[in-house]
Design a protein around this motif. Structure first.
Motif, short mmCIF file in Angstrom:
data_model
loop_
_atom_site.label_atom_id
_atom_site.label_comp_id
_atom_site.label_asym_id
_atom_site.label_seq_id
_atom_site.Cartn_x
_atom_site.Cartn_y
_atom_site.Cartn_z
N THR A 1 48.13 62.16 -5.32
CA THR A 1 47.77 63.02 -4.19
C THR A 1 46.33 62.82 -3.74
O THR A 1 46.00 63.10 -2.60
CB THR A 1 47.96 64.50 -4.54
OG1 THR A 1 47.20 64.78 -5.72
CG2 THR A 1 49.41 64.82 -4.79
N GLU A 2 45.46 62.34 -4.65
CA GLU A 2 44.06 62.18 -4.28
C GLU A 2 43.69 60.73 -4.05
O GLU A 2 42.82 60.43 -3.25
CB GLU A 2 43.16 62.78 -5.37
CG GLU A 2 43.36 64.27 -5.52
CD GLU A 2 42.70 64.85 -6.78
OE1 GLU A 2 42.72 66.06 -6.92
OE2 GLU A 2 42.17 64.07 -7.61
N ALA B 1 44.28 63.32 -0.15
CA ALA B 1 43.82 61.94 -0.33
C ALA B 1 42.90 61.54 0.82
O ALA B 1 41.92 60.83 0.63
CB ALA B 1 45.00 61.00 -0.42
N ARG C 1 40.87 63.47 2.47
CA ARG C 1 39.58 64.09 2.23
C ARG C 1 38.82 63.30 1.15
O ARG C 1 37.63 63.04 1.29
CB ARG C 1 39.80 65.52 1.73
CG ARG C 1 38.65 66.47 1.99
CD ARG C 1 39.10 67.91 1.80
NE ARG C 1 39.29 68.24 0.39
CZ ARG C 1 38.31 68.66 -0.43
NH1 ARG C 1 37.09 68.80 0.03
NH2 ARG C 1 38.56 68.94 -1.67
N TYR C 2 39.53 62.88 0.11
CA TYR C 2 38.88 62.11 -0.95
C TYR C 2 38.41 60.76 -0.45
O TYR C 2 37.51 60.16 -1.00
CB TYR C 2 39.85 61.93 -2.13
CG TYR C 2 39.82 63.10 -3.09
CD1 TYR C 2 40.17 64.37 -2.66
CD2 TYR C 2 39.41 62.93 -4.40
CE1 TYR C 2 40.13 65.44 -3.52
CE2 TYR C 2 39.36 64.02 -5.28
CZ TYR C 2 39.72 65.26 -4.83
OH TYR C 2 39.68 66.33 -5.68
N ALA C 3 39.04 60.25 0.63
CA ALA C 3 38.64 58.96 1.18
C ALA C 3 37.56 59.13 2.26
O ALA C 3 37.27 58.21 2.99
CB ALA C 3 39.85 58.23 1.74
N GLY C 4 37.00 60.33 2.35
CA GLY C 4 35.89 60.54 3.27
C GLY C 4 36.29 60.82 4.70
O GLY C 4 35.48 60.69 5.61
#
Lengths: 496, 361
Positions: free
Chosen positions: A337-338, B230, B232-235
């Motif tokens: 998910t991340e 995901a 957000r985690y990738a900017g």
């Protein structure tokens, strides 16, 4: 099970497999991700029907049309992901499947509760029958699954990767428990962790690409021999033996305070320095602030006080995009998910962080050809096993998803990398590959913060090891002074 | 599993869906005592028999298509816009306002200006739920529906006050409508009432395709919708792209209002929105949230809406009954789509057939 074959669109998931388990025996079913272990067990439980072959119990052929038939024959399976209703109690969860307590529409809860208590005492599985599932830790939930299966009268247990979500202490406890149970039960357990296989099983069967490649008595073979048979080649996990060349400090964390999602202090005045070209392993029992530390470094969590200096720039409370632009690489904890967008194709996931920059886009217009070429070259270079670059990344196995993430992060040529549980749940072959890659980029001068629960992984790879406990660093040890024992003591919160 | 079986399976399911939909609709018609075959002919085939009917189908498909395109952009970016009805109303108001304020500005200037006003009006009405969702995590289902109420009442109020046709005040008939807008804001017509809005709809479909699949912005919007965490985690600033998608979605709905006024009604009256905002959600989903699926889907819905208006006069079946039938047809088709995409079900059927064959042999 004799000569079992099962075909799925495009793959032969089970290819003429035969296995047998005697009373009181423990069979370890071992193999890499995607070798067909779970498929085979699902056939045994009646979830799938085999295309060929037959299943014999006490020399009688059986035909299971569904899991109910398998339960009746005394088979019980504990799945990798637990099937429990979170806002119900332990007793209520077990009552769902416990048909004996149902009379018409009336449910005899007392009878269920008595049975739960009886079973848990008999097998030494300590569970509180009145606790709600959401109150329990993962290890406790697993005990509930075991009790549930035993309440249904299972004489033959199938455990699908029972230790994949447990802490090292819980794993030890489980092994002791299962050992005790073998006096009355037969067990098949699926795993790719060889210590457990050695500790628990009498017999081992190794699957590769849906075929049995080896079967034998566990005691006659060493872990290394089993590992080599599993992957088809000798596995030697690489070690970091080189001297740290004393690079300059590139990431300097000073006195940071960060709150958790529950608004409690997750990081409590934590400080840590990491140099270029070194791997700092962060050891600790999960839940001591590892997630929050990774997130605050990557601009995904607010920093209440303190500073994070990255190549001389203050990056605390900058947004994730800025920090990525400064050269930060990140392998997040939750790969599904991340780390990736599961619905996106592999090629799209490769450019998740670079959709605006050349060569993948020129003034915001995307360049399909460059994206395809990049993907083709990365899946070759990182050996991502997939039907093609347009496959949805979410449909890949865990190891291949992790390779996609690793490929993206490394190919972006980061100046620093935060890797959180990079090998969790992966098979030996994938672990070997990922460790090699991490050491490679270390050699090229990249600093790495490696957060892991696997002490072996940390001790193999790190130049220095920091131990985190309740949100602050207990101590930082040099590779030479670290032992399993002193790390374990530090992880438990004792100051040395 | 053989290839022949796969094709046969698909054909049987589709055939079954058509038969079920047809049977259920027939039962309803039979109960009210209507001529079943004549009714089906009137609502499904007759609109395609001549140019006049066809153009009426198309002018209903145009706003549906534009609105559904906007909704698909929002949906793909992770926000469900059921406020197109309200955004369209605000677009209508903005368009009318410009047309009434500058009646003498020449057409090459005034028409684009008025259309731009409708785009901005709808965009603002889409921005509100977008920013609320991005900053405060307010459910868009709630905010868009509430904004629909506000827009509908505001529209109604304007028609009775500042936009009211002066002639109505003189004669005292009191119909809430504006005066006929200056022909400087009219869209030309191709045949019958079919206007050049159809070109606008098709061009927009191509633009949406290019935006969502060929630009970095579309990539980031789709990433935000498909895996917000995901992304957000990738900017990627998920909140920003959610808001932008909602502005685009609102702007499309507003433009649909402007085009409808300029092409068909040419004066602001009540009922122009005609539930297009809600049907647009169905069209977007029916078209697979893809521009090139939305074009045929909006034609199909245009056909059904127009069929419903023909039925009362041609075969004496009330429009309400036709709408009930359409509801049934849509549910059956959507169900069939789900059955077709379920490979496990197909696998089960295959096994059942295999075991039956074995028994016979």
């Amino acid at each position: 099970m004799e000569h079992i074959s099962k075909r799925f669109p495009g793959v032969l998931a089970s290819d003429d497999i035969s296995i047998s388990v005697g009373e009181g025996e423990v069979l370890a079913l071992v193999g890499e991700n995607g070798a067909g272990k779970t498929t085979l067990m699902n056939i045994l439980m009646g979830l799938y029907q085999q295309d060929e072959g037959r299943i014999l119990i006490n020399d009688e052929e059986v035909h299971f049309k569904g899991p109910e038939d398998a339960f009746k024959a005394g088979l019980g399976m504990v799945h990798q992901t637990y099937m429990l209703v979170h806002n119900m109690t332990v007793t209520e969860n077990i009552a769902l499947g416990y048909k004996k307590a149902w009379k018409g529409i009336h449910l005899d809860m007392k009878k269920v509760r008595d049975k739960v208590v009886e079973v848990s005492e008999h097998y030494g599985l300590a569970v509180n029958p009145d606790a709600y599932i959401w109150q329990l830790s993962v290890g406790e939930q697993q005990k509930v699954e075991l009790v549930k299966t035993l309440c249904l009268g299972a004489r033959f247990l199938i455990l699908d990767e029972p230790t994949s979500a447990l802490t090292p202490q819980e794993v030890d406890e489980l092994i002791v428990l299962l050992h005790r149970m073998t006096s009355e039960l037969s067990i098949i357990f699926i795993s790719h962790k060889l210590q457990e296989v050695k500790a628990l099983s009498n017999k081992v069967t190794i699957l590769r690409h849906g075929k049995v490649v080896f079967s034998g008595n566990t005691d006659d073979y060493s872990s290394e021999e089993i590992a080599a048979k599993m992957t088809g080649h000798e596995i030697i996990l690489p070690k970091n033996n080189e001297k740290n060349e004393n690079g300059e400090t590139v990431l300097s964390i000073k006195d940071i305070v960060v709150k958790s999602d529950m608004d409690t202090a997750a990081l409590d005045h934590l400080s840590l320095d990491i140099k270029a070209g070194e791997i700092v392993g962060l050891a600790g029992v999960s839940g001591n602030g590892q997630r929050e530390l990774a997130e605050v470094i990557n601009g995904l969590r607010k920093c209440e006080s303190g500073s994070i200096s990255f190549f001389g720039n203050e990056i605390q409370n900058k947004n994730a995009e800025d920090i990525i632009r400064h050269g930060m690489g990140y392998i997040p904890e939750e790969r599904n998910t991340e780390g990736i967008v599961p619905g996106f194709s592999i090629k799209e996931n490769f450019i998740l962080k670079d959709s605006t920059s050349a060569p993948f886009a020129h003034s915001s217009i995307m360049n399909g050809k460059a994206i395809d070429e990049n993907a083709e070259s990365l899946i070759r270079k990182f050996d991502v096993r997939c039907p093609g670059i347009n496959t949805a990344a979410g449909s890949l196995s865990g190891g291949n998803i992790q390779k996609v993430i690793l490929a993206r992060e490394i190919e972006r040529k980061p100046k620093f990398l935060v890797a959180v549980y990079p090998t969790r749940g992966l098979d030996m072959g994938a672990v070997e590959f990922i460790h090699q890659k991490l050491l490679e980029i270390r050699k090229s001068g990249v600093g790495i913060l490696l957060i892991s629960e696997e002490l072996d992984e940390i001790m193999d790879l790190s130049d220095r090891i920091a131990v985190i406990y309740k949100g602050s660093i207990q101590r930082v040890l040099d590779k030479a002074e670290a032992t399993r024992e002193n790390l374990g003591i530090l992880m438990a919160g004792v100051k040395l | 599993m053989t290839k022949g079986f796969k094709i046969a399976f698909k054909a049987v399911i589709i055939l079954l869906a058509v038969v079920i939909a047809f049977l259920m609709a027939s039962v309803i018609l039979w109960i009210i005592g209507a001529d079943v075959s004549a009714t089906f002919y009137t609502i499904c085939l007759e609109p395609l028999t001549n140019m006049l009917h066809l153009s009426e189908v198309l002018i209903r498909a145009i706003p549906l298509c534009i609105i559904a395109l906007g909704i698909s952009v929002a949906y793909r970016s992770g926000i469900i816009n059921i406020g197109a009805e309200g955004q369209m109303s605000i677009g209508l108001l903005a368009f009318t306002g410009v047309a009434l304020a500058f009646p003498d500005v020449p057409r090459p200037l005034l028409l684009p200006l008025a259309l731009l006003a409708s785009v901005i009006g709808g965009g603002v009405w889409g921005f509100i739920p977008g920013i609320l969702k991005a900053k405060l995590n307010v459910s868009e289902l709630l905010s868009t529906v509430m904004l629909n109420y506000i827009a509908a009442q505001f529209y109604s109020l304007c028609l009775r006050t500042i936009y009211l046709d002066p002639a109505e005040q003189v004669y005292g008939t009191g119909t809430p409508q504006s005066m006929r807008l200056t022909d400087n804001v009219w869209l030309g017509r191709i045949t019958g009432r079919l206007h050049y809005g159809i070109i606008i709809a098709i061009v927009l479909a191509v633009l949406v395709f290019l935006l969502m699949w060929k630009t970095s912005m579309g990539f980031k919007m789709r990433a935000s919708g498909s895996g917000a965490r995901a992304a957000r985690y990738a900017g990627i600033s998920v909140g920003f792209y959610v808001t932008v998608s909602m502005v685009i979605s609102g702007a499309f709905a507003g433009l649909a209002g402007g085009v409808e006024l300029a092409g068909v009604h040419r004066r602001a009256i009540e009922g122009i929105t005609n539930n297009y905002g809600f049907s647009g959600v169905v069209v977007a989903l029916f078209g697979g949230l893809h521009p090139f699926g939305i074009i045929p889907a909006s034609f199909f819905f245009g056909l059904m809406i127009y069929g419903a208006t023909l039925a009362p006069t041609k075969v004496g079946v009330p429009a309400n009954i036709v709408q009930v039938m359409q509801g049934i047809i849509i549910i059956v088709i959507v169900t069939a789509q789900m059955v077709l995409s379920n490979d496990y079900f197909r696998d089960r059927v295959w096994r059942r057939i295999q075991s039956l064959r074995k028994k016979e042999a």
